[in-house]
Design a protein around this motif. Structure first.
Motif, PDB file in Angstrom:
ATOM      1  N   VAL A 145      33.262  39.659  37.668  1.00  7.99           N
ATOM      2  CA  VAL A 145      32.485  39.026  37.967  1.00  7.99           C
ATOM      3  C   VAL A 145      31.806  39.101  37.300  1.00  7.99           C
ATOM      4  O   VAL A 145      30.696  40.266  37.313  1.00  7.99           O
ATOM      5  CB  VAL A 145      31.967  38.569  39.140  1.00  7.99           C
ATOM      6  N   CYS A 146      31.518  38.675  36.458  1.00  2.00           N
ATOM      7  CA  CYS A 146      30.297  39.223  34.722  1.00  2.00           C
ATOM      8  C   CYS A 146      29.030  38.596  36.267  1.00  2.00           C
ATOM      9  O   CYS A 146      28.593  37.374  37.218  1.00  2.00           O
ATOM     10  CB  CYS A 146      29.487  37.904  33.675  1.00  2.00           C
ATOM     11  N   SER A 160      27.436  35.077  36.204  1.00  4.11           N
ATOM     12  CA  SER A 160      28.448  34.498  36.653  1.00  4.11           C
ATOM     13  C   SER A 160      28.022  33.633  37.561  1.00  4.11           C
ATOM     14  O   SER A 160      26.866  34.450  39.129  1.00  4.11           O
ATOM     15  CB  SER A 160      29.449  34.751  37.378  1.00  4.11           C
ATOM     16  N   SER A 193      29.851  34.707  43.550  1.00  5.56           N
ATOM     17  CA  SER A 193      29.245  35.921  43.405  1.00  5.56           C
ATOM     18  C   SER A 193      30.913  36.617  43.585  1.00  5.56           C
ATOM     19  O   SER A 193      32.099  36.298  43.937  1.00  5.56           O
ATOM     20  CB  SER A 193      28.654  36.401  44.369  1.00  5.56           C
ATOM     21  N   PRO A 194      31.173  37.891  43.262  1.00  2.00           N
ATOM     22  CA  PRO A 194      32.715  39.277  43.725  1.00  2.00           C
ATOM     23  C   PRO A 194      33.089  38.599  44.411  1.00  2.00           C
ATOM     24  O   PRO A 194      34.342  38.078  45.409  1.00  2.00           O
ATOM     25  CB  PRO A 194      32.045  40.136  43.364  1.00  2.00           C
ATOM     26  N   VAL A 225      34.503  34.772  44.506  1.00  2.34           N
ATOM     27  CA  VAL A 225      35.385  34.916  43.599  1.00  2.34           C
ATOM     28  C   VAL A 225      36.853  35.382  44.780  1.00  2.34           C
ATOM     29  O   VAL A 225      37.823  35.464  44.984  1.00  2.34           O
ATOM     30  CB  VAL A 225      35.449  35.262  42.422  1.00  2.34           C
ATOM     31  N   ALA A 244      38.652  41.322  43.096  1.00  2.00           N
ATOM     32  CA  ALA A 244      37.192  40.897  42.241  1.00  2.00           C
ATOM     33  C   ALA A 244      36.384  42.201  42.253  1.00  2.00           C
ATOM     34  O   ALA A 244      35.427  42.206  43.731  1.00  2.00           O
ATOM     35  CB  ALA A 244      36.699  39.214  42.953  1.00  2.00           C
ATOM     36  N   CYS A 287      30.832  42.243  31.587  1.00  2.00           N
ATOM     37  CA  CYS A 287      31.111  42.140  30.940  1.00  2.00           C
ATOM     38  C   CYS A 287      30.595  42.008  30.038  1.00  2.00           C
ATOM     39  O   CYS A 287      30.576  41.255  29.003  1.00  2.00           O
ATOM     40  CB  CYS A 287      31.347  40.466  31.514  1.00  2.00           C
ATOM     41  N   TYR A 331      37.832  37.844  33.250  1.00  2.00           N
ATOM     42  CA  TYR A 331      36.425  37.365  33.081  1.00  2.00           C
ATOM     43  C   TYR A 331      35.730  36.107  33.877  1.00  2.00           C
ATOM     44  O   TYR A 331      36.293  34.724  33.210  1.00  2.00           O
ATOM     45  CB  TYR A 331      35.988  37.381  31.812  1.00  2.00           C
ATOM     46  N   VAL A 332      35.541  36.506  34.811  1.00  2.00           N
ATOM     47  CA  VAL A 332      34.338  34.688  35.208  1.00  2.00           C
ATOM     48  C   VAL A 332      33.480  34.939  35.073  1.00  2.00           C
ATOM     49  O   VAL A 332      32.122  35.779  35.305  1.00  2.00           O
ATOM     50  CB  VAL A 332      34.747  34.890  36.987  1.00  2.00           C
ATOM     51  N   ASP A 354      28.588  26.878  41.644  1.00  2.89           N
ATOM     52  CA  ASP A 354      29.343  27.873  42.628  1.00  2.89           C
ATOM     53  C   ASP A 354      29.753  26.711  44.193  1.00  2.89           C
ATOM     54  O   ASP A 354      30.173  27.089  44.886  1.00  2.89           O
ATOM     55  CB  ASP A 354      28.061  28.497  43.313  1.00  2.89           C
ATOM     56  N   LEU A 404      35.643  26.523  42.087  1.00  5.60           N
ATOM     57  CA  LEU A 404      36.483  28.400  42.051  1.00  5.60           C
ATOM     58  C   LEU A 404      37.419  28.255  42.638  1.00  5.60           C
ATOM     59  O   LEU A 404      38.785  28.795  41.597  1.00  5.60           O
ATOM     60  CB  LEU A 404      35.187  29.035  42.117  1.00  5.60           C
TER      61      LEU A 404
END
Length: 181
Positions: free
Chosen positions: A52-53, A56, A59-60, A63, A80, A85, A94-95, A136, A141
């Protein structure tokens, strides 16, 4: 997310999702008809790490929640992690935002989510993916995470992989567990 030398990776599946203003359409190299439901999940070459970039919109932990939800319905367990990234190619998911890396060429102004899954060979197992999100919104997602394993969309209403965001349903998992058997 990929340097120029890695852009030659063949796109195995490309899913362009217009979740608020339209439907979803499938684009890419395959010219075959839409998959019938329930579909069979596509096993990955190696279980990927979902990066998770840092910039992004999700958030991790968001995800991871979505990954765990899919796992509770039969999908493989994935993890995640937060990531810068960088432009170094790695076999991972990659998110980030849709303007990152390979997603720009597939993005349409009406979209709110997009997942592109890559393979090293035209019909080989997935080895990497890019996921672009504008917000978000957990519905978007969760829908996009499903495309890591499942191509296409549920043909009816009230499903997590419904073609239209208006038909998304948190309780709509028909056929998903069967797809992962």
């Amino acid at each position: 997310m990929y340097p120029a030398g890695q852009r030659a990776i063949v796109a195995l599946l490309t899913f362009i999702c217009v979740l608020c203003f339209g439907g979803c359409k499938q684009a890419g190299l395959q010219k075959e008809p839409r998959p019938k439901w329930p579909v069979t999940s596509i096993p990955w070459e190696h279980p990927p790490v979902v990066k998770v970039c840092n910039h992004s919109p999700v958030s991790p932990s968001q995800v991871q929640y979505s990954l765990d939800l899919w796992h509770s319905h039969g999908a493989p367990q994935l993890t995640a992690v937060a990531s810068s990234c960088s432009s170094t190619y790695e076999e991972a998911v990659y998110v980030g935002y849709p303007t990152d890396g390979m997603l720009e060429k597939h993005w349409d102004a009406n979209m709110v989510g997009l997942t592109v899954v890559y393979s090293k060979t035209k019909w080989g197992p997935p080895s990497a993916a890019d996921m672009g999100l504008l917000s978000d919104d957990m519905r978007v997602l969760t829908h996009e995470v499903g495309h890591l394993w499942l191509p296409g969309h549920y043909p009816g209403k009230d499903h997590v992989l419904a073609e239209w965001m208006a038909n998304f349903d948190w309780n709509g998992w028909d056929g998903v567990e069967k797809a992962f058997r």
